[in-house]
Design a protein around this motif. Structure first.
Motif, PDB file in Angstrom:
ATOM      1  N   LEU A   7       0.821  -1.209   0.000  1.00  0.00           N
ATOM      2  CA  LEU A   7       0.000   0.000   0.000  1.00  0.00           C
ATOM      3  C   LEU A   7       0.859   1.264   0.000  1.00  0.00           C
ATOM      4  N   LEU A   8       1.930   1.254   0.749  1.00  0.00           N
ATOM      5  CA  LEU A   8       2.825   2.416   0.782  1.00  0.00           C
ATOM      6  C   LEU A   8       3.526   2.609  -0.567  1.00  0.00           C
ATOM      7  N   THR A   9       3.898   1.503  -1.190  1.00  0.00           N
ATOM      8  CA  THR A   9       4.521   1.566  -2.514  1.00  0.00           C
ATOM      9  C   THR A   9       3.542   2.141  -3.542  1.00  0.00           C
ATOM     10  N   VAL A  10       2.302   1.678  -3.496  1.00  0.00           N
ATOM     11  CA  VAL A  10       1.268   2.202  -4.396  1.00  0.00           C
ATOM     12  C   VAL A  10       1.013   3.681  -4.092  1.00  0.00           C
ATOM     13  N   LEU A  11       1.021   4.054  -2.822  1.00  0.00           N
ATOM     14  CA  LEU A  11       0.837   5.457  -2.446  1.00  0.00           C
ATOM     15  C   LEU A  11       1.912   6.343  -3.081  1.00  0.00           C
ATOM     16  N   VAL A  12       3.153   5.885  -3.075  1.00  0.00           N
ATOM     17  CA  VAL A  12       4.234   6.657  -3.697  1.00  0.00           C
ATOM     18  C   VAL A  12       3.947   6.844  -5.195  1.00  0.00           C
ATOM     19  N   ALA A  13       3.504   5.791  -5.856  1.00  0.00           N
ATOM     20  CA  ALA A  13       3.173   5.901  -7.283  1.00  0.00           C
ATOM     21  C   ALA A  13       2.023   6.888  -7.500  1.00  0.00           C
ATOM     22  N   VAL A  14       0.995   6.803  -6.685  1.00  0.00           N
ATOM     23  CA  VAL A  14      -0.161   7.703  -6.815  1.00  0.00           C
ATOM     24  C   VAL A  14       0.262   9.148  -6.559  1.00  0.00           C
ATOM     25  N   LEU A  15       1.100   9.362  -5.547  1.00  0.00           N
ATOM     26  CA  LEU A  15       1.607  10.714  -5.288  1.00  0.00           C
ATOM     27  C   LEU A  15       2.323  11.275  -6.510  1.00  0.00           C
ATOM     28  N   HIS A  16       3.119  10.449  -7.148  1.00  0.00           N
ATOM     29  CA  HIS A  16       3.869  10.935  -8.312  1.00  0.00           C
ATOM     30  C   HIS A  16       2.978  11.166  -9.529  1.00  0.00           C
ATOM     31  N   LEU A  17       1.906  10.417  -9.637  1.00  0.00           N
ATOM     32  CA  LEU A  17       0.923  10.723 -10.685  1.00  0.00           C
ATOM     33  C   LEU A  17       0.235  12.058 -10.384  1.00  0.00           C
ATOM     34  N   TYR A  18      -0.029  12.305  -9.110  1.00  0.00           N
ATOM     35  CA  TYR A  18      -0.610  13.580  -8.694  1.00  0.00           C
ATOM     36  C   TYR A  18       0.357  14.729  -8.984  1.00  0.00           C
ATOM     37  N   PHE A  19       1.649  14.514  -8.698  1.00  0.00           N
ATOM     38  CA  PHE A  19       2.649  15.543  -9.009  1.00  0.00           C
ATOM     39  C   PHE A  19       2.682  15.811 -10.511  1.00  0.00           C
ATOM     40  N   VAL A  21       0.196  15.586 -12.621  1.00  0.00           N
ATOM     41  CA  VAL A  21      -0.972  16.413 -12.953  1.00  0.00           C
ATOM     42  C   VAL A  21      -0.760  17.853 -12.492  1.00  0.00           C
ATOM     43  N   LEU A  22      -0.283  18.026 -11.270  1.00  0.00           N
ATOM     44  CA  LEU A  22      -0.033  19.380 -10.758  1.00  0.00           C
ATOM     45  C   LEU A  22       0.960  20.142 -11.627  1.00  0.00           C
ATOM     46  N   LEU A  26      -1.759  21.761 -13.980  1.00  0.00           N
ATOM     47  CA  LEU A  26      -2.330  22.711 -13.022  1.00  0.00           C
ATOM     48  C   LEU A  26      -1.333  23.754 -12.531  1.00  0.00           C
ATOM     49  N   TRP A  27      -0.160  23.791 -13.106  1.00  0.00           N
ATOM     50  CA  TRP A  27       0.920  24.668 -12.651  1.00  0.00           C
ATOM     51  C   TRP A  27       0.487  26.129 -12.561  1.00  0.00           C
ATOM     52  N   THR A  28      -0.245  26.611 -13.544  1.00  0.00           N
ATOM     53  CA  THR A  28      -0.647  28.024 -13.584  1.00  0.00           C
ATOM     54  C   THR A  28      -2.068  28.234 -13.065  1.00  0.00           C
ATOM     55  N   ARG A  29      -2.696  27.195 -12.589  1.00  0.00           N
ATOM     56  CA  ARG A  29      -4.063  27.275 -12.060  1.00  0.00           C
ATOM     57  C   ARG A  29      -4.005  27.511 -10.543  1.00  0.00           C
ATOM     58  N   ASN A  52       8.070  19.572 -17.749  1.00  0.00           N
ATOM     59  CA  ASN A  52       9.144  18.592 -17.900  1.00  0.00           C
ATOM     60  C   ASN A  52       9.350  17.823 -16.597  1.00  0.00           C
ATOM     61  N   GLN A  53       9.348  18.536 -15.500  1.00  0.00           N
ATOM     62  CA  GLN A  53       9.501  17.900 -14.188  1.00  0.00           C
ATOM     63  C   GLN A  53       8.334  16.960 -13.919  1.00  0.00           C
ATOM     64  N   GLY A  54       7.131  17.377 -14.296  1.00  0.00           N
ATOM     65  CA  GLY A  54       5.961  16.522 -14.127  1.00  0.00           C
ATOM     66  C   GLY A  54       6.080  15.229 -14.915  1.00  0.00           C
ATOM     67  N   LEU A  55       6.621  15.336 -16.113  1.00  0.00           N
ATOM     68  CA  LEU A  55       6.817  14.143 -16.933  1.00  0.00           C
ATOM     69  C   LEU A  55       7.754  13.155 -16.232  1.00  0.00           C
TER      70      LEU A  55
END
Length: 116
Positions: A7-19, A21-22, A26-29, A52-55
């Motif tokens: 679950l913690l490993t999946v959480l890290v992946a989900v966080l990075h998918l969120y990053f 998107v941000l 959403l950078w300028t939003r 680029n960082q988001g990618l």
């Protein structure tokens, strides 16, 4: 592998998918501006760099997800170590807050995976 480690490993992946998107969308939003404590002017001038960082954050998430799906623990471990390194560098170069948000969950996932 223990359920908590997974679950913690999946959480890290989900966080990075969120990053991803941000930083890419959403950078300028308002949410991106608030999250990264940016002004609209600064966000606009750094928009391409943030995308680029988001990618790259997306690639970190992909490494974890592909490693889990293909049952390749070396790929998962490598990706988590990359997250820790990125989090440490972000803490050094931008804000200590990055260490807590990015590196600590990955460190905990690595420790729990090693103990499982």
């Amino acid at each position: 592998m223990s359920l908590i480690a997974l679950l913690l490993t999946v959480l890290v992946a989900v966080l990075h998918l969120y990053f991803l998107v941000l930083e890419m969308f959403l950078w300028t939003r308002p949410l991106g501006l608030k999250t990264f404590r940016n002004t609209p002017e600064k966000a606009e001038t750094t928009r391409v760099l943030a995308a680029n960082q988001g990618l790259y954050n997306g690639f970190l998430a992909a490494g974890i997800v592909v490693g889990l799906v293909l049952a390749q623990p070396v790929l998962v471990t490598f990706s988590l170590v990359c997250v820790v390194v990125a989090g440490c560098y972000g803490a050094y170069s931008v804000s200590r807050r990055i260490f807590m948000i990015q590196a600590v969950p990955a460190i905990l996932a690595l420790v729990l995976r090693a103990l499982a």
